[in-house]
Design a protein around this motif. Structure first.
Motif, PDB file in Angstrom:
ATOM      1  N   LEU A  70       0.840  -1.190   0.000  1.00 56.20           N
ATOM      2  CA  LEU A  70       0.000   0.000   0.000  1.00 56.20           C
ATOM      3  C   LEU A  70       0.879   1.245   0.000  1.00 56.20           C
ATOM      4  O   LEU A  70       1.846   1.318   0.745  1.00 56.20           O
ATOM      5  N   CYS A 102      -7.913  -3.471   8.413  1.00 57.58           N
ATOM      6  CA  CYS A 102      -8.079  -2.353   7.487  1.00 57.58           C
ATOM      7  C   CYS A 102      -6.990  -1.319   7.771  1.00 57.58           C
ATOM      8  O   CYS A 102      -6.494  -1.229   8.900  1.00 57.58           O
ATOM      9  N   ARG A 131      -7.812   7.690   2.467  1.00 56.66           N
ATOM     10  CA  ARG A 131      -8.458   6.530   1.854  1.00 56.66           C
ATOM     11  C   ARG A 131      -8.374   5.330   2.807  1.00 56.66           C
ATOM     12  O   ARG A 131      -7.552   5.308   3.710  1.00 56.66           O
ATOM     13  N   TRP A 180      -8.333   0.970   2.995  1.00 59.35           N
ATOM     14  CA  TRP A 180      -8.182  -0.331   2.345  1.00 59.35           C
ATOM     15  C   TRP A 180      -8.428  -1.420   3.377  1.00 59.35           C
ATOM     16  O   TRP A 180      -8.061  -1.266   4.540  1.00 59.35           O
ATOM     17  N   TRP A 228      -5.356  -6.582  -0.652  1.00 57.72           N
ATOM     18  CA  TRP A 228      -5.892  -5.331  -0.123  1.00 57.72           C
ATOM     19  C   TRP A 228      -6.834  -4.733  -1.164  1.00 57.72           C
ATOM     20  O   TRP A 228      -6.460  -4.552  -2.324  1.00 57.72           O
ATOM     21  N   SER A 230      -9.991  -1.652  -1.983  1.00 53.28           N
ATOM     22  CA  SER A 230     -10.455  -0.332  -1.566  1.00 53.28           C
ATOM     23  C   SER A 230     -11.652  -0.457  -0.646  1.00 53.28           C
ATOM     24  O   SER A 230     -12.559  -1.264  -0.871  1.00 53.28           O
TER      25      SER A 230
END
Length: 309
Positions: free
Chosen positions: A1, A18, A28, A30, A37, A39
């Protein structure tokens, strides 16, 4: 990420791991689905230009995001800091109305830490005075009905007797069994210690889950694990060559009131390196920890993940 360089990154447990972080100018989310991972929905609020990501937390099965930004008051020819909570409704991130944690604080609010008390969303934060030369006071607010309302008195670590040259700041908060626990940094010059207080019967009471050893500078943050308050504490001590550093996990035995170290230290090094990161999360019955530790072979730090067994 990928995330914004130097930005805040939050790991959340619960039903699945998360991660919330800033990326591309927005915060944001994920979440882990299987071994990928994915969205966690659309981007939330913007970061930059006076706005920053203040953290993420779980309350009543919901994920809430915190934002801190500077708001200019043109009529008063000044500005104040504003901490706001966002929740996701109908696929969109919106401010819980009204979203500001404490609109009554003269100088605004900063350093918010979200927590859940019996599934109710709450947040501990620094309530800033109008005079910035005065230390802020830690406070607690909870979302009741459709408004954020102050809970209990301000957390005054001096006991009502201001000490010159001493400043305070919230550093960690968690709710366990209907009780709020708040960590507070006390700065005296370059020294800092970290003490944890519990709101019991409408009064703030000191607990043993902290550190004020004069040989060490202590800071930390709080977690709820297995029905008890847990903490990761980061300690520093000056040596002849550098700073000795250690990262330990502690839990508060609520029956005896004692703080007990959980396992061995995650980090115990004779030198200080940056960036230093650490965290704790529970997924199901497992407890995971993360800390950056020095690699003697490469001479650099590396992130290590640990599981409690």
């Amino acid at each position: 990420l990928r995330s914004e360089r130097g930005g805040r990154v939050e790991l959340l447990g619960g039903r699945r791991p998360c991660v919330a972080a800033g990326r591309g100018g927005h915060v944001r989310l994920w979440c882990l689905r299987g071994d990928r991972w994915v969205s966690g929905g659309p981007a939330a609020f913007r970061v930059g230009d006076g706005a920053s990501f203040g953290g993420a937390f779980l309350a009543g099965g919901r994920i809430l995001l915190l934002r801190t930004r500077r708001v200019v008051n043109a009529l008063a020819s000044g500005s104040r800091l504003q901490a706001t909570a966002f929740g996701r409704i109908g696929g969109r991130w919106i401010a819980d109305s009204p979203g500001e944690l404490d609109p009554t604080a003269p100088g605004g609010t900063q350093r918010p830490f979200g927590l859940a008390i019996a599934s109710t969303p709450c947040a501990a934060y620094d309530a800033l005075p109008a005079d910035r030369r005065t230390s802020p006071l830690p406070r607690l607010s909870c979302l009741r009905g459709r408004r954020w309302r102050a809970v209990g008195p301000p957390l005054d670590p001096t006991g009502g007797a201001p000490v010159p040259g001493v400043a305070f700041g919230v550093d960690g908060a968690v709710g366990v069994g209907g009780t709020a626990y708040v960590g507070v940094d006390r700065f005296v010059g370059r020294a800092v210690d970290w003490r944890v207080h519990a709101l019991i019967g409408g009064r703030w009471r000191a607990t043993a889950l902290g550190g004020d050893d004069p040989e060490w500078n202590e800071q930390g943050t709080l977690f709820a694990v297995r029905g008890e308050p847990w903490a990761i504490r980061f300690d520093q001590r000056t040596t002849e060559r550098s700073l000795a550093t250690r990262v330990v996990v502690l839990r508060l035995d609520r029956r005896s009131g004692r703080a007990v170290q959980v396992g061995s230290a995650l980090r115990d090094a004779e030198r200080f390196t940056v960036p230093l990161s650490y965290g704790l999360a529970t997924v199901g019955r497992r407890v995971y920890a993360m800390a950056t530790v020095p690699n003697a072979r490469t001479g650099r730090d590396e992130a290590r993940a640990f599981v409690l067994r």
